[in-house]
Design an enzyme around this catalytic site. Structure first.
Site, short mmCIF file in Angstrom:
data_model
loop_
_atom_site.label_atom_id
_atom_site.label_comp_id
_atom_site.label_asym_id
_atom_site.label_seq_id
_atom_site.Cartn_x
_atom_site.Cartn_y
_atom_site.Cartn_z
N ARG A 47 0.82 -1.21 0.00
CA ARG A 47 0.00 0.00 0.00
C ARG A 47 0.86 1.26 0.00
NH1 ARG A 47 -1.51 1.66 4.41
NH2 ARG A 47 -2.21 -0.29 5.36
N TYR A 103 -14.56 19.40 -14.90
CA TYR A 103 -15.02 18.02 -14.99
C TYR A 103 -16.31 17.84 -14.18
CZ TYR A 103 -15.04 12.97 -14.95
OH TYR A 103 -15.41 11.66 -15.10
N ASP A 173 -5.49 20.74 -13.90
CA ASP A 173 -5.93 19.45 -14.43
C ASP A 173 -5.45 19.37 -15.87
OD1 ASP A 173 -7.35 17.37 -15.70
OD2 ASP A 173 -8.99 17.50 -14.25
N LYS A 198 -7.46 8.65 -19.76
CA LYS A 198 -7.80 9.19 -21.08
C LYS A 198 -6.60 9.02 -22.01
CE LYS A 198 -11.48 10.33 -18.74
NZ LYS A 198 -11.68 11.63 -18.13
C1 LIG Z 1 -12.05 11.92 -16.75
C2 LIG Z 1 -11.58 13.17 -16.10
C3 LIG Z 1 -11.34 13.21 -14.74
C4 LIG Z 1 -11.59 12.01 -13.85
O1 LIG Z 1 -10.76 10.96 -14.16
P1 LIG Z 1 -11.13 9.42 -13.85
O2 LIG Z 1 -9.91 8.70 -14.26
O3 LIG Z 1 -12.34 9.10 -14.66
O4 LIG Z 1 -11.42 9.33 -12.39
C5 LIG Z 1 -10.86 14.40 -14.20
N1 LIG Z 1 -10.65 15.48 -14.96
C6 LIG Z 1 -10.90 15.49 -16.29
C7 LIG Z 1 -10.66 16.72 -17.08
C8 LIG Z 1 -11.36 14.34 -16.89
O5 LIG Z 1 -11.64 14.35 -18.20
#
Ligand SMILES: *Cc1c(COP(=O)(O)O)cnc(C)c1O
Length: 376
Positions: A47, A103, A173, A198
């Site tokens: 962990r 998001y 982000d 993504k």
């Molecule tokens: C998809 C996304 C998230 C969240 O990510 P997960 O891997 O689905 O938890 C956060 N910020 C943006 C801009 C995203 O497109």
């Protein structure tokens, strides 16, 4: 000089050693042999740390901050990484500024932050409107640029300088751009945070998140949060994501070509309103995007006349799957309004281009637009 492609194929790999694999396999271990003082040990319990995470973290840190040491921490999803920053670094009484159009789960996180006594202000991404929400009481500014799904762009250098003048931390982000599209730490941010689910992983088979910072104290705090809350990524997922990074450069290059071609085709259509892509010279965000982005990403957004029209378009696509998420090798699109979390029109479509041949993809989008113009 090392280019992005060269860096991507070698990111996080160990020095060549005779008879060792070029990419070490996933280390599946809940615990490690641990003699003596655990504080001295790189690996003790699964962990806390794992060699497969460490390799992926070295890769991500090297791409987000080439040439300047940085520390990454990987998490099991983008939301886990986001939560680590917001809950791990903020305290009751702190104030955070979030984007109003970020998001779709940020409003849900806001509610939770408020139950812990953290004050949240929001402002739109476009026009650097978050500037007006900053003052000396702000502890953290969270920027999402380009924003998902609206594709507005904030001037990260400008916002970071203003936030720092007020003594606030700045997190960006970086999901949509990927580290090959934008390097928030070079633009003045303290933290780059992303969903690796993504484009970073890019194959639609792994959920992942990460944080990167040049500040060792912030890095320690985020790792401590991870160890304490137990939000850890499995070694198999970490390994798959690391493997995928070898082609990140090729993927984002082709995606940028495809996105620009699709956005250009969309602009020619009467029935398409507000086509957005930060790489389009005519896009309202292009000027600021061109100053701070190195590539413009894989997401294009636009609005069709109504929900039914958008549904006909999605159903008529053959090379583009009707699916959520973005950044994968196969194109996807969805009517974003179906989730209810984004302030978008009913006919709003978010389309993520994959790495298909450009002409095939543009032809498919055109035929689907034609088909959607004729109600069944
Ligand atoms: C998809 C996304 C998230 C969240 O990510 P997960 O891997 O689905 O938890 C956060 N910020 C943006 C801009 C995203 O497109």
């Amino acid at each position: 000089m090392t280019g992005d492609g060269t860096r991507a194929v070698r990111a996080g790999l160990p020095e060549a050693a005779a008879y060792q694999p070029p990419v070490p396999g996933p280390v599946l271990a809940a615990h490690f042999h641990l003699p003596g003082d655990p504080a001295e040990a790189p690996y003790g319990y699964g962990r806390e740390n794992n060699p497969t995470w460490a390799a992926l973290e070295a890769a991500v840190a090297g791409l987000e901050s080439p040439g300047t040491p940085a520390h990454a921490a990987v998490f099991p999803s983008g939301m886990a990484a986001t939560s680590a920053v917001l809950f791990g670094l903020l305290r009751p009484g702190d104030t955070a500024v979030l984007p109003a159009d970020g998001y779709q789960l940020l409003p849900r996180l806001r509610e939770r932050l408020e139950t812990f006594g953290i004050t949240v202000r929001t402002a739109p991404t476009a026009g650097d409107a978050q500037l007006a929400a900053l003052d000396d009481g702000v502890r953290l500014l969270w920027i999402e640029s380009p924003s998902n799904p609206g594709l507005d762009v904030a001037d990260i250098r400008r916002l970071a300088a203003a936030a720092h003048a007020h003594g606030a931390l700045v997190a960006v982000d970086n999901t949509l751009a990927t580290p090959l599209g934008q390097r928030p730490l070079d633009l003045g941010a303290d933290l780059s945070v992303a969903s690796g689910t993504k484009a970073l992983n890019g194959h639609g088979d792994v959920l992942l998140g990460y944080t990167v910072t040049r500040d060792p104290a912030l890095a320690d705090a985020l790792r401590a949060w991870r160890t304490t809350t137990g939000a850890i990524v499995g070694p198999m997922e970490a390994w798959l994501a690391h493997r995928g990074i070898a082609t990140l450069h090729l993927r984002v290059e082709r995606q940028q070509i495809n996105a620009l071609a699709v956005a250009t085709a969309l602009r020619e259509r009467q029935e398409v309103a507000d086509p957005r892509y930060p790489g389009l010279p005519e896009d309202p965000a292009h000027a600021v995007a061109a100053r701070q982005m190195r590539r413009f990403g894989c997401v294009v957004s636009f609005t069709l006349p109504d929900r039914e029209h958008a549904e006909r378009f999605l159903a008529a696509l053959r090379l583009v799957d009707d699916a959520t998420s973005f950044g994968g090798v196969r194109s996807t699109a969805e009517r974003r309004g179906r989730w209810g979390g984004d302030p978008v029109p009913e006919g709003f479509v978010r389309l993520s281009v994959g790495v298909e041949d450009t002409a095939d993809l543009v032809a498919d989008v055109r035929q689907a637009l034609d088909a959607a113009n004729t109600p069944a």
